[in-house]
Design an enzyme around this catalytic site. Structure first.
Site, PDB file in Angstrom:
ATOM      1  N   HIS A  95     -15.583  -6.174  -1.219  1.00 50.32           N
ATOM      2  CA  HIS A  95     -15.761  -7.573  -1.620  1.00 50.32           C
ATOM      3  C   HIS A  95     -16.802  -8.308  -0.784  1.00 50.32           C
ATOM      4  O   HIS A  95     -17.032  -9.491  -1.004  1.00 50.32           O
ATOM      5  CB  HIS A  95     -14.407  -8.288  -1.517  1.00 50.32           C
ATOM      6  CG  HIS A  95     -13.250  -7.456  -1.961  1.00 50.32           C
ATOM      7  ND1 HIS A  95     -13.123  -7.005  -3.262  1.00 50.32           N
ATOM      8  CD2 HIS A  95     -12.181  -6.929  -1.286  1.00 50.32           C
ATOM      9  CE1 HIS A  95     -12.014  -6.261  -3.361  1.00 50.32           C
ATOM     10  NE2 HIS A  95     -11.434  -6.199  -2.178  1.00 50.32           N
TER      11      HIS A  95
ATOM     12  N   HIS B 227      -9.306   2.317  -5.475  1.00 50.17           N
ATOM     13  CA  HIS B 227      -8.422   1.370  -4.784  1.00 50.17           C
ATOM     14  C   HIS B 227      -6.985   1.773  -5.056  1.00 50.17           C
ATOM     15  O   HIS B 227      -6.622   2.047  -6.207  1.00 50.17           O
ATOM     16  CB  HIS B 227      -8.667  -0.058  -5.273  1.00 50.17           C
ATOM     17  CG  HIS B 227     -10.069  -0.498  -5.037  1.00 50.17           C
ATOM     18  ND1 HIS B 227     -10.519  -0.886  -3.801  1.00 50.17           N
ATOM     19  CD2 HIS B 227     -11.135  -0.566  -5.874  1.00 50.17           C
ATOM     20  CE1 HIS B 227     -11.812  -1.187  -3.883  1.00 50.17           C
ATOM     21  NE2 HIS B 227     -12.211  -0.995  -5.131  1.00 50.17           N
TER      22      HIS B 227
ATOM     23  N   TYR C 163       0.796  -1.233   0.000  1.00 47.84           N
ATOM     24  CA  TYR C 163       0.000   0.000   0.000  1.00 47.84           C
ATOM     25  C   TYR C 163       0.830   1.286   0.000  1.00 47.84           C
ATOM     26  O   TYR C 163       0.262   2.380  -0.080  1.00 47.84           O
ATOM     27  CB  TYR C 163      -0.976  -0.015   1.186  1.00 47.84           C
ATOM     28  CG  TYR C 163      -2.013  -1.106   1.052  1.00 47.84           C
ATOM     29  CD1 TYR C 163      -3.000  -1.026   0.074  1.00 47.84           C
ATOM     30  CD2 TYR C 163      -1.978  -2.244   1.856  1.00 47.84           C
ATOM     31  CE1 TYR C 163      -3.942  -2.033  -0.085  1.00 47.84           C
ATOM     32  CE2 TYR C 163      -2.908  -3.257   1.721  1.00 47.84           C
ATOM     33  CZ  TYR C 163      -3.892  -3.146   0.740  1.00 47.84           C
ATOM     34  OH  TYR C 163      -4.817  -4.145   0.573  1.00 47.84           O
TER      35      TYR C 163
ATOM     36  N   ASN D 247     -13.058   4.702  -0.992  1.00 49.90           N
ATOM     37  CA  ASN D 247     -12.278   3.457  -0.990  1.00 49.90           C
ATOM     38  C   ASN D 247     -12.939   2.553   0.034  1.00 49.90           C
ATOM     39  O   ASN D 247     -12.719   2.703   1.245  1.00 49.90           O
ATOM     40  CB  ASN D 247     -10.818   3.708  -0.646  1.00 49.90           C
ATOM     41  CG  ASN D 247      -9.985   2.437  -0.785  1.00 49.90           C
ATOM     42  OD1 ASN D 247     -10.533   1.327  -0.773  1.00 49.90           O
ATOM     43  ND2 ASN D 247      -8.682   2.569  -0.918  1.00 49.90           N
TER      44      ASN D 247
ATOM     45  N   ARG E 146     -10.439 -10.474  -4.557  1.00 47.44           N
ATOM     46  CA  ARG E 146     -10.451  -9.010  -4.648  1.00 47.44           C
ATOM     47  C   ARG E 146     -10.978  -8.516  -6.006  1.00 47.44           C
ATOM     48  O   ARG E 146     -11.211  -7.311  -6.185  1.00 47.44           O
ATOM     49  CB  ARG E 146      -9.049  -8.442  -4.420  1.00 47.44           C
ATOM     50  CG  ARG E 146      -8.543  -8.678  -3.022  1.00 47.44           C
ATOM     51  CD  ARG E 146      -7.246  -7.933  -2.765  1.00 47.44           C
ATOM     52  NE  ARG E 146      -6.544  -8.530  -1.650  1.00 47.44           N
ATOM     53  CZ  ARG E 146      -6.761  -8.254  -0.365  1.00 47.44           C
ATOM     54  NH1 ARG E 146      -7.661  -7.354  -0.026  1.00 47.44           N
ATOM     55  NH2 ARG E 146      -6.090  -8.863   0.592  1.00 47.44           N
TER      56      ARG E 146
ATOM     57  N   ASP F  38     -25.979  -1.003  -1.162  1.00 49.92           N
ATOM     58  CA  ASP F  38     -27.355  -0.481  -1.149  1.00 49.92           C
ATOM     59  C   ASP F  38     -27.381   0.982  -0.713  1.00 49.92           C
ATOM     60  O   ASP F  38     -28.208   1.760  -1.193  1.00 49.92           O
ATOM     61  CB  ASP F  38     -28.234  -1.329  -0.232  1.00 49.92           C
ATOM     62  CG  ASP F  38     -28.540  -2.700  -0.829  1.00 49.92           C
ATOM     63  OD1 ASP F  38     -28.260  -2.922  -2.026  1.00 49.92           O
ATOM     64  OD2 ASP F  38     -29.051  -3.567  -0.086  1.00 49.92           O
TER      65      ASP F  38
HETATM   66  O1  DQA Z   1      -8.194  -2.676   2.236  1.00 47.70           O
HETATM   67  C1  DQA Z   1      -8.071  -2.837   1.026  1.00 47.70           C
HETATM   68  C2  DQA Z   1      -7.536  -1.748   0.207  1.00 47.70           C
HETATM   69  C3  DQA Z   1      -7.987  -1.721  -1.239  1.00 47.70           C
HETATM   70  O2  DQA Z   1      -9.283  -1.142  -1.321  1.00 47.70           O
HETATM   71  C4  DQA Z   1      -7.017  -0.797  -2.016  1.00 47.70           C
HETATM   72  O3  DQA Z   1      -7.064   0.403  -1.781  1.00 47.70           O
HETATM   73  O4  DQA Z   1      -6.207  -1.278  -2.825  1.00 47.70           O
HETATM   74  C5  DQA Z   1      -8.033  -3.124  -1.843  1.00 47.70           C
HETATM   75  C6  DQA Z   1      -8.906  -4.038  -1.001  1.00 47.70           C
HETATM   76  O5  DQA Z   1      -8.944  -5.344  -1.578  1.00 47.70           O
HETATM   77  C7  DQA Z   1      -8.342  -4.153   0.403  1.00 47.70           C
HETATM   78  O6  DQA Z   1      -9.199  -4.939   1.210  1.00 47.70           O
END
Ligand code: DQA
Length: 147
Positions: A81, A101, A24, A75, A112, A88
């Site tokens: 998922h 993301h 990240y 985000n 994902r 909703d």
């Molecule tokens: O917490 C996250 C971060 C995310 O949303 C991303 O910013 O890449 C991707 C998701 O799969 C993951 O659960």
């Protein structure tokens, strides 16, 4: 007049910088929000930044955005998922929603690749890191009236 936009980050995103930095990146959430706030001001958007690890809290904020007619950059993190309830809530938005993301969710674990949110989003950004949030703001600035 400035158009209202909510920047909403879901679970574990408050730990950006600490959380799996190889996946990240090193940018913290306060740094990300500061960049977004500066760019939003240039674009004539009035940005409200929030993060929560609690699903009901997030749903309440989406309801608030719907009632205000605010654009949303979301985000949804892990709820992407899993959450029909968040989907909703997003379906009630009256201004465009951009799902963001940091990572390319399509190049990671198969679970994902599916998003409950994408069908109710105007646009989806994945894999651009923090730049993706700025791209989402630029898109919203083009869609929302700031006259
Ligand atoms: O917490 C996250 C971060 C995310 O949303 C991303 O910013 O890449 C991707 C998701 O799969 C993951 O659960």
């Amino acid at each position: 007049m400035t158009a209202p936009v909510f920047l909403l980050n879901g679970p574990n995103l408050g730990r950006l910088g600490l959380r799996e930095p190889d996946v990240y990146g090193a940018t913290t959430l306060p740094e990300l929000e500061a960049r977004c706030t500066a760019v939003a001001a240039e674009l004539g958007l009035e940005l409200t930044c929030r993060q929560t690890d609690t699903e009901g809290q997030m749903i309440g904020w989406v309801h608030e955005a719907a009632d205000l007619g605010a654009g949303v950059v979301l985000n949804p993190a892990g709820w992407t998922h899993t959450s029909v309830a968040l989907r909703d809530a997003c379906a009630q938005l009256t201004a465009p929603l951009v799902e963001v993301h940091l990572t390319n969710v399509h190049a990671r674990e198969p679970f994902r690749a599916h998003s409950y949110i994408s069908p109710v989003a105007a646009a989806v950004v994945a894999g651009m890191g923090p730049e993706g949030y700025l791209a989402a703001l630029r898109y919203l600035a083009g869609r929302l009236s700031t006259d």
